[in-house]
Enzyme design. Structure first.
Site, PDB file in Angstrom:
ATOM      1  N   HIS A   1     -28.916 -43.079  28.622  1.00 60.77           N
ATOM      2  CA  HIS A   1     -29.513 -43.667  29.836  1.00 60.77           C
ATOM      3  C   HIS A   1     -29.129 -42.924  31.121  1.00 60.77           C
ATOM      4  CE1 HIS A   1     -30.330 -46.992  27.102  1.00 60.77           C
ATOM      5  NE2 HIS A   1     -29.042 -47.109  26.860  1.00 60.77           N
TER       6      HIS A   1
ATOM      7  N   SER B   1     -35.011 -46.665  31.144  1.00 59.51           N
ATOM      8  CA  SER B   1     -33.648 -46.856  31.661  1.00 59.51           C
ATOM      9  C   SER B   1     -33.220 -45.862  32.735  1.00 59.51           C
ATOM     10  CB  SER B   1     -32.648 -46.821  30.496  1.00 59.51           C
ATOM     11  OG  SER B   1     -32.671 -45.560  29.862  1.00 59.51           O
TER      12      SER B   1
ATOM     13  N   GLN C   1     -16.047 -40.986  25.628  1.00 61.71           N
ATOM     14  CA  GLN C   1     -17.009 -39.911  25.330  1.00 61.71           C
ATOM     15  C   GLN C   1     -16.411 -38.543  25.667  1.00 61.71           C
ATOM     16  OE1 GLN C   1     -19.728 -39.558  23.803  1.00 61.71           O
ATOM     17  NE2 GLN C   1     -20.873 -41.466  23.803  1.00 61.71           N
TER      18      GLN C   1
ATOM     19  N   ASP D   1     -26.740 -41.607  22.344  1.00 60.48           N
ATOM     20  CA  ASP D   1     -26.678 -43.062  22.521  1.00 60.48           C
ATOM     21  C   ASP D   1     -27.861 -43.659  21.771  1.00 60.48           C
ATOM     22  OD1 ASP D   1     -26.728 -45.698  23.313  1.00 60.48           O
ATOM     23  OD2 ASP D   1     -26.465 -45.291  25.450  1.00 60.48           O
TER      24      ASP D   1
ATOM     25  N   SER E   1     -32.711 -39.199  29.035  1.00 60.72           N
ATOM     26  CA  SER E   1     -32.422 -40.615  28.875  1.00 60.72           C
ATOM     27  C   SER E   1     -32.712 -40.994  27.435  1.00 60.72           C
ATOM     28  CB  SER E   1     -33.323 -41.420  29.814  1.00 60.72           C
ATOM     29  OG  SER E   1     -32.645 -42.549  30.289  1.00 60.72           O
TER      30      SER E   1
ATOM     31  N   SER F   1     -16.047 -46.582  28.753  1.00 56.14           N
ATOM     32  CA  SER F   1     -16.886 -46.024  27.675  1.00 56.14           C
ATOM     33  C   SER F   1     -16.942 -44.504  27.767  1.00 56.14           C
ATOM     34  CB  SER F   1     -18.322 -46.543  27.797  1.00 56.14           C
ATOM     35  OG  SER F   1     -18.345 -47.935  27.774  1.00 56.14           O
TER      36      SER F   1
ATOM     37  N   GLU G   1     -22.515 -43.230  21.177  1.00 57.96           N
ATOM     38  CA  GLU G   1     -22.148 -44.284  22.123  1.00 57.96           C
ATOM     39  C   GLU G   1     -22.278 -45.708  21.588  1.00 57.96           C
ATOM     40  OE1 GLU G   1     -21.065 -43.961  25.242  1.00 57.96           O
ATOM     41  OE2 GLU G   1     -21.617 -45.805  26.279  1.00 57.96           O
TER      42      GLU G   1
ATOM     43  N   LYS H   1     -14.287 -49.331  24.264  1.00 56.64           N
ATOM     44  CA  LYS H   1     -15.741 -49.260  24.419  1.00 56.64           C
ATOM     45  C   LYS H   1     -16.348 -50.609  24.032  1.00 56.64           C
ATOM     46  CE  LYS H   1     -20.181 -48.279  24.049  1.00 56.64           C
ATOM     47  NZ  LYS H   1     -21.141 -49.302  23.643  1.00 56.64           N
TER      48      LYS H   1
ATOM     49  N   CYS I   1     -22.391 -56.380  29.238  1.00 57.00           N
ATOM     50  CA  CYS I   1     -23.565 -57.246  29.067  1.00 57.00           C
ATOM     51  C   CYS I   1     -23.368 -58.573  29.795  1.00 57.00           C
ATOM     52  CB  CYS I   1     -23.869 -57.461  27.585  1.00 57.00           C
ATOM     53  SG  CYS I   1     -24.522 -55.966  26.807  1.00 57.00           S
TER      54      CYS I   1
ATOM     55  N   HIS J   1     -30.326 -52.341  21.121  1.00 59.63           N
ATOM     56  CA  HIS J   1     -30.710 -50.963  21.457  1.00 59.63           C
ATOM     57  C   HIS J   1     -32.204 -50.686  21.322  1.00 59.63           C
ATOM     58  CE1 HIS J   1     -29.789 -46.853  22.501  1.00 59.63           C
ATOM     59  NE2 HIS J   1     -30.691 -46.503  21.606  1.00 59.63           N
TER      60      HIS J   1
ATOM     61  N   ASN K   1     -18.394 -45.917  19.938  1.00 65.15           N
ATOM     62  CA  ASN K   1     -18.625 -47.355  20.093  1.00 65.15           C
ATOM     63  C   ASN K   1     -17.428 -48.176  19.636  1.00 65.15           C
ATOM     64  OD1 ASN K   1     -20.528 -49.706  20.553  1.00 65.15           O
ATOM     65  ND2 ASN K   1     -19.967 -50.030  18.402  1.00 65.15           N
TER      66      ASN K   1
ATOM     67  N   HIS L   1     -25.040 -51.621  33.040  1.00 61.79           N
ATOM     68  CA  HIS L   1     -23.664 -52.055  33.299  1.00 61.79           C
ATOM     69  C   HIS L   1     -23.127 -51.426  34.585  1.00 61.79           C
ATOM     70  CE1 HIS L   1     -24.092 -53.526  29.371  1.00 61.79           C
ATOM     71  NE2 HIS L   1     -23.222 -52.802  28.708  1.00 61.79           N
TER      72      HIS L   1
ATOM     73  N   ASP M   1     -17.496 -52.641  27.202  1.00 63.22           N
ATOM     74  CA  ASP M   1     -18.888 -52.348  27.600  1.00 63.22           C
ATOM     75  C   ASP M   1     -19.841 -53.376  26.980  1.00 63.22           C
ATOM     76  OD1 ASP M   1     -21.499 -51.239  26.875  1.00 63.22           O
ATOM     77  OD2 ASP M   1     -20.818 -49.252  27.428  1.00 63.22           O
ATOM     78  N   ASN M   2     -19.813 -53.493  25.650  1.00 62.50           N
ATOM     79  CA  ASN M   2     -20.757 -54.384  24.972  1.00 62.50           C
ATOM     80  C   ASN M   2     -20.549 -55.828  25.432  1.00 62.50           C
ATOM     81  OD1 ASN M   2     -20.428 -51.913  23.664  1.00 62.50           O
ATOM     82  ND2 ASN M   2     -21.073 -52.698  21.676  1.00 62.50           N
TER      83      ASN M   2
HETATM   84  P1  NAI Z   1     -22.515 -56.459  16.637  1.00 62.24           P
HETATM   85  O1  NAI Z   1     -22.698 -55.932  15.279  1.00 62.24           O
HETATM   86  O2  NAI Z   1     -21.152 -56.699  17.191  1.00 62.24           O
HETATM   87  O3  NAI Z   1     -23.328 -57.821  16.837  1.00 62.24           O
HETATM   88  C1  NAI Z   1     -24.603 -58.073  16.322  1.00 62.24           C
HETATM   89  C2  NAI Z   1     -24.573 -59.483  15.709  1.00 62.24           C
HETATM   90  O4  NAI Z   1     -25.882 -59.863  15.324  1.00 62.24           O
HETATM   91  C3  NAI Z   1     -23.706 -59.548  14.457  1.00 62.24           C
HETATM   92  O5  NAI Z   1     -22.695 -60.539  14.605  1.00 62.24           O
HETATM   93  C4  NAI Z   1     -24.693 -59.884  13.341  1.00 62.24           C
HETATM   94  O6  NAI Z   1     -24.113 -60.722  12.359  1.00 62.24           O
HETATM   95  C5  NAI Z   1     -25.800 -60.587  14.111  1.00 62.24           C
HETATM   96  N1  NAI Z   1     -27.108 -60.546  13.453  1.00 62.24           N
HETATM   97  C6  NAI Z   1     -27.668 -59.558  12.697  1.00 62.24           C
HETATM   98  N2  NAI Z   1     -28.886 -59.918  12.272  1.00 62.24           N
HETATM   99  C7  NAI Z   1     -29.120 -61.152  12.782  1.00 62.24           C
HETATM  100  C8  NAI Z   1     -30.211 -62.047  12.702  1.00 62.24           C
HETATM  101  N3  NAI Z   1     -31.301 -61.758  11.993  1.00 62.24           N
HETATM  102  N4  NAI Z   1     -30.122 -63.238  13.358  1.00 62.24           N
HETATM  103  C9  NAI Z   1     -29.016 -63.557  14.062  1.00 62.24           C
HETATM  104  N5  NAI Z   1     -27.941 -62.741  14.167  1.00 62.24           N
HETATM  105  C10 NAI Z   1     -28.004 -61.557  13.535  1.00 62.24           C
HETATM  106  O7  NAI Z   1     -23.300 -55.439  17.600  1.00 62.24           O
HETATM  107  P2  NAI Z   1     -23.175 -55.343  19.203  1.00 62.24           P
HETATM  108  O8  NAI Z   1     -22.152 -54.344  19.553  1.00 62.24           O
HETATM  109  O9  NAI Z   1     -23.110 -56.707  19.751  1.00 62.24           O
HETATM  110  O10 NAI Z   1     -24.578 -54.658  19.537  1.00 62.24           O
HETATM  111  C11 NAI Z   1     -25.822 -55.333  19.375  1.00 62.24           C
HETATM  112  C12 NAI Z   1     -26.948 -54.392  19.829  1.00 62.24           C
HETATM  113  O11 NAI Z   1     -26.813 -54.142  21.226  1.00 62.24           O
HETATM  114  C13 NAI Z   1     -26.935 -53.025  19.183  1.00 62.24           C
HETATM  115  O12 NAI Z   1     -28.262 -52.593  19.017  1.00 62.24           O
HETATM  116  C14 NAI Z   1     -26.238 -52.156  20.212  1.00 62.24           C
HETATM  117  O13 NAI Z   1     -26.543 -50.802  20.038  1.00 62.24           O
HETATM  118  C15 NAI Z   1     -26.773 -52.735  21.480  1.00 62.24           C
HETATM  119  N6  NAI Z   1     -26.012 -52.560  22.713  1.00 62.24           N
HETATM  120  C16 NAI Z   1     -26.717 -52.708  23.880  1.00 62.24           C
HETATM  121  C17 NAI Z   1     -26.109 -52.590  25.095  1.00 62.24           C
HETATM  122  C18 NAI Z   1     -26.895 -52.721  26.333  1.00 62.24           C
HETATM  123  O14 NAI Z   1     -26.401 -52.393  27.407  1.00 62.24           O
HETATM  124  N7  NAI Z   1     -28.109 -53.201  26.303  1.00 62.24           N
HETATM  125  C19 NAI Z   1     -24.661 -52.308  25.201  1.00 62.24           C
HETATM  126  C20 NAI Z   1     -23.998 -52.226  23.920  1.00 62.24           C
HETATM  127  C21 NAI Z   1     -24.658 -52.349  22.742  1.00 62.24           C
END
Ligand code: NAI
Length: 481
Positions: free
Chosen positions: A55, A83, A414, A141, A78, A410, A204, A234, A243, A349, A229, A402, A238-239
Site C-alpha cells: 500500500h 490504497s 520489514q 504484502d 501498491s 511493522s 507483510e 507486527k 485495525c 486482504h 506478519n 493504520h 498492526d493487525n
Molecule cells: P487471523 O488468522 O488471526 O484471523 C482470522 C480469523 O477468521 C480466524 O480466527 C479464523 O478462525 C476466522 N475465520 C476463518 N474463516 C471464517 C469464517 N468462514 N467465518 C468466521 N470466521 C472465520 O488473521 P488476521 O491477522 O486477523 O487477518 C485477517 C485478514 O486481514 C487477512 O486477510 C489479513 O491479511 C488481513 N489484514 C488486513 C489489515 C488491514 O489493514 N486491512 C491489517 C492486517 C491484516
C-alpha cells in the site's frame, strides 16, 4: 518511453503536500528512524535491488526512504487498487531532494483507483529495472509480486498457469494471463530469469504468509521467505491496534453513519477482528462475532460479545465487517437477506471475503455510485445494501489505513528482514522463516521512549530465577502473548 516510464503516479504537483506529511510521519515512526541512525553511513543494503508491493501510503513512503537510506535500489507499487495516497506516491517519486520539474526519487507505479489491468501493469513495470534486469529481493504484502514471478515462470515452462482456477476471481486471472501472453511475445523467458535472480522475499500480511506456507508445502517456493506478519510486534500490534484505529475511520469517512446502538457483525475474531470489535464496542455499537475456531469464539464470548452464525443474525444487523482472510464468507444469499441499507464491508486482504463477483452477476441488480469507493447495490428484492470499496479492504480503500506509529513497528520488522535476506539469503532453504525473538524485542524497545514508557530492569538474581538471559529474549518461543 511511454511503455516503460520512469515512474507513474496520479499528479506530481501533490508532492509538496506529501513531503510535509512524510516529515510529520517520521516523528511518529521511531523504529524506522532509529534503524536509519544505527546504520548511518554504512549502507548495509548496498547492492540490494528491492521491488516492493505494499500500500503506497505516507507510512510506506517512510519505509521506502529508509531502505534507500540504507543503500538499497528500490522500485514500488501498491498492493491494492484503492490504497494509494496520491500525495505520498508523488512525494516518493519526486524524492526528498528532487523537484516536480526534476524528480529524482524512487520509481513508484501507483495511484488511487487503478483498474485491474493498470494494477498488474504497475506490478510488471516495477519488476523491471531500466537495464532490463529484475530485483534481487521482494518486499510483499499479500503476495502478488511473489505470485506474478512464480506464475510467470510456470507459464513460460508449460504454456499455462497450473492451478488456474477460473471460478475463483476469473476477472483477475484473465488479466494476469493476458499480461503473461503479451510479455511472452515481447520478452520470452523473462520471468524465468527474474525468478532466478530473486534471493528472497519478506511478507507483510496474514494472507500473503498463508500463500507462502502453501507454496512451501507444495515445494514450489523458489526462494526463502521471511514471515514478517508473525513477528509479535507486527500481528499483535498492526493487525490489532492498527485495525482498532482504522476500521472506524473507514466506516466514518465512507458512510458517516452513527455507530452507537447499531448491530455490527464482525466476521472472524483473529487479530484483525479483535481490534475491530473493540473499536466498534467503544463507539457504542452492539457487536456480534462469527467464528469457526472454538478458541477464538470462546475468547469473543468471554469479552462479552454475542457469538452466533451469520445466518442467525444476517437479517437483523446494520453493519457487517469481514475480517477472516477467507473467501465467500458473505454470500449473495446472505446479502439478499439483509435489512434495507445494511452496510457491508471487508477489512481482510482480498475482496473475495464478500462474494462481489456473484453480486455483480445478480440479474436485475442496479448499482448506484454514491462517491468513489462507496456504492449502493439495489437488489431485485427492492432492498439495497451499501458496499465499501467494492469489497476491498475498507480501512485503506475508504480511509488512510493504520497510523504511522503502529506501522513503524511493522516496517521495522520489514527492514530487519530485508537486512537479513540481503546479508544471508543463501544460508536459508526455500522455506518460510520468522525473525528471531531478540529482534522482535528490539523493535518493541525502539518504540518505548516515544511513549514515555519506563521499563523495569531485571536483576541478575531474578533473571536466573525465571530462567531468562538478562538482555533477553524474555519469553520462550511457545509463549502466546
Ligand atoms: P487471523 O488468522 O488471526 O484471523 C482470522 C480469523 O477468521 C480466524 O480466527 C479464523 O478462525 C476466522 N475465520 C476463518 N474463516 C471464517 C469464517 N468462514 N467465518 C468466521 N470466521 C472465520 O488473521 P488476521 O491477522 O486477523 O487477518 C485477517 C485478514 O486481514 C487477512 O486477510 C489479513 O491479511 C488481513 N489484514 C488486513 C489489515 C488491514 O489493514 N486491512 C491489517 C492486517 C491484516
Amino acid at each position: 518511453s511511454a511503455e516503460r516510464p520512469a515512474f507513474a503516479v496520479r499528479d506530481l504537483s501533490l508532492a509538496e503536500w506529501g513531503r510535509k506529511e512524510i516529515r510529520l510521519a517520521e516523528q511518529e515512526m521511531p523504529g524506522l528512524m532509529a534503524l536509519r541512525a544505527e546504520h548511518a553511513g554504512k549502507f548495509p543494503l548496498k547492492g540490494a535491488k528491492i521491488m516492493g508491493s505494499l500500500h503506497m501510503t505516507v507510512q510506506t513512503a517512510v519505509l521506502i526512504e529508509t531502505l534507500v537510506a540504507l543503500g538499497a535500489d528500490v522500485r514500488w507499487v501498491s498492493c491494492n487498487i484503492f490504497s494509494t495516497q496520491d500525495h505520498a506516491a508523488a512525494a516518493v517519486a519526486v524524492g526528498p531532494t528532487g523537484t516536480v520539474e526534476k524528480p529524482n526519487g524512487t520509481p513508484v507505479f501507483a495511484w488511487k483507483g487503478e483498474t485491474l489491468e493498470e494494477y498488474w501493469w504497475c506490478t510488471e513495470q516495477a519488476l523491471m529495472w531500466s537495464d532490463g534486469t529484475g530485483p534481487n529481493l521482494l518486499l510483499d504484502d499479500g503476495g502478488d509480486a511473489t505470485l506474478l514471478v512464480h506464475k510467470g515462470t510456470e507459464y513460460e515452462l508449460s504454456g499455462e498457469i497450473p492451478g488456474f482456477d477460473s471460478d475463483n476471481e476469473p476477472e483477475e486471472w484473465g488479466v494476469i494471463l493476458d499480461l503473461l501472453r503479451a510479455e511472452q511475445a515481447k520478452n520470452p523467458g523473462r520471468w524465468t530469469k527474474v525468478l532466478a535472480g530473486i534471493r528472497g522475499v519478506s511478507e507483510e500480511t496474514t494472507t500473503g504468509v498463508h500463500r507462502l506456507y502453501e507454496m512451501e508445502r507444495a515445494g514450489t517456493l523458489a526462494f526463502p521467505a521471511i514471515n514478517v506478519n508473525d513477528a509479535v510486534t507486527k500481528s499483535k500490534f498492526d493487525n490489532l491496534y492498527g485495525c482498532r484505529h482504522s476500521v472506524v475511520d473507514g466506516l466514518n469517512r465512507a458512510t458517516d453513519v452513527m455507530l452507537a446502538g447499531k448491530i455490527v457483525v464482525v466476521l472472524g475474531y483473529g487479530d484483525v477482528g479483535k481490534g475491530c470489535a473493540q473499536a466498534l464496542k467503544g463507539q457504542g455499537a452492539r457487536v456480534v462475532i462469527t467464528e469457526i475456531d472454538p478458541i477464538c469464539a470462546l475468547q469473543a464470548a468471554l469479552e462479552g460479545y454475542q457469538v452466533t452464525t451469520l445466518e442467525d443474525i444476517v437479517d437483523q444487523a446494520d453493519i457487517f465487517v469481514s475480517a477472516t482472510g477467507n473467501k465467500n464468507v458473505i454470500t449473495v444469499e446472505h446479502m439478499s437477506r439483509m435489512k434495507d441499507k445494511a452496510i457491508v464491508s471487508n477489512i481482510g486482504h482480498f475482496d473475495n471475503e464478500i462474494d462481489m463477483a456473484g453480486l455483480k452477476k445478480v440479474e436485475g441488480m442496479k448499482r448506484i455510485n454514491i462517491k468513489p469507493q462507496y456504492d449502493e447495490f439495489v437488489l431485485p428484492n427492492g432492498r439495497s445494501i451499501l458496499i465499501l470499496a467494492e469489497g476491498r479492504l475498507m480501512n485503506l480503500g475508504c480511509a488512510t489505513g493504520h497510523p504511522s506509529f503502529v506501522m513503524s513497528a511493522s516496517f521495522s520488522n520489514q527492514v530487519l528482514a530485508q537486512l537479513e535476506l540481503h546479508a544471508n539469503a543463501e544460508q536459508y532453504e526455500k522455506k518460510v522463516y520468522t525473525l528471531p525473538k531478540h529482534l522482535d524485542e528490539k523493535v518493541a524497545r525502539l518504540h518505548l521512549e516515544k511513549l514515555g514508557v519506563k521499563l523495569t530492569v531485571l536483576s541478575a538474581d531474578q533473571a536466573s530465577y525465571i530462567g531468562v538471559p538478562l538482555e533477553g529474549p524474555y519469553k520462550a518461543s511457545h509463549y502466546k502473548y
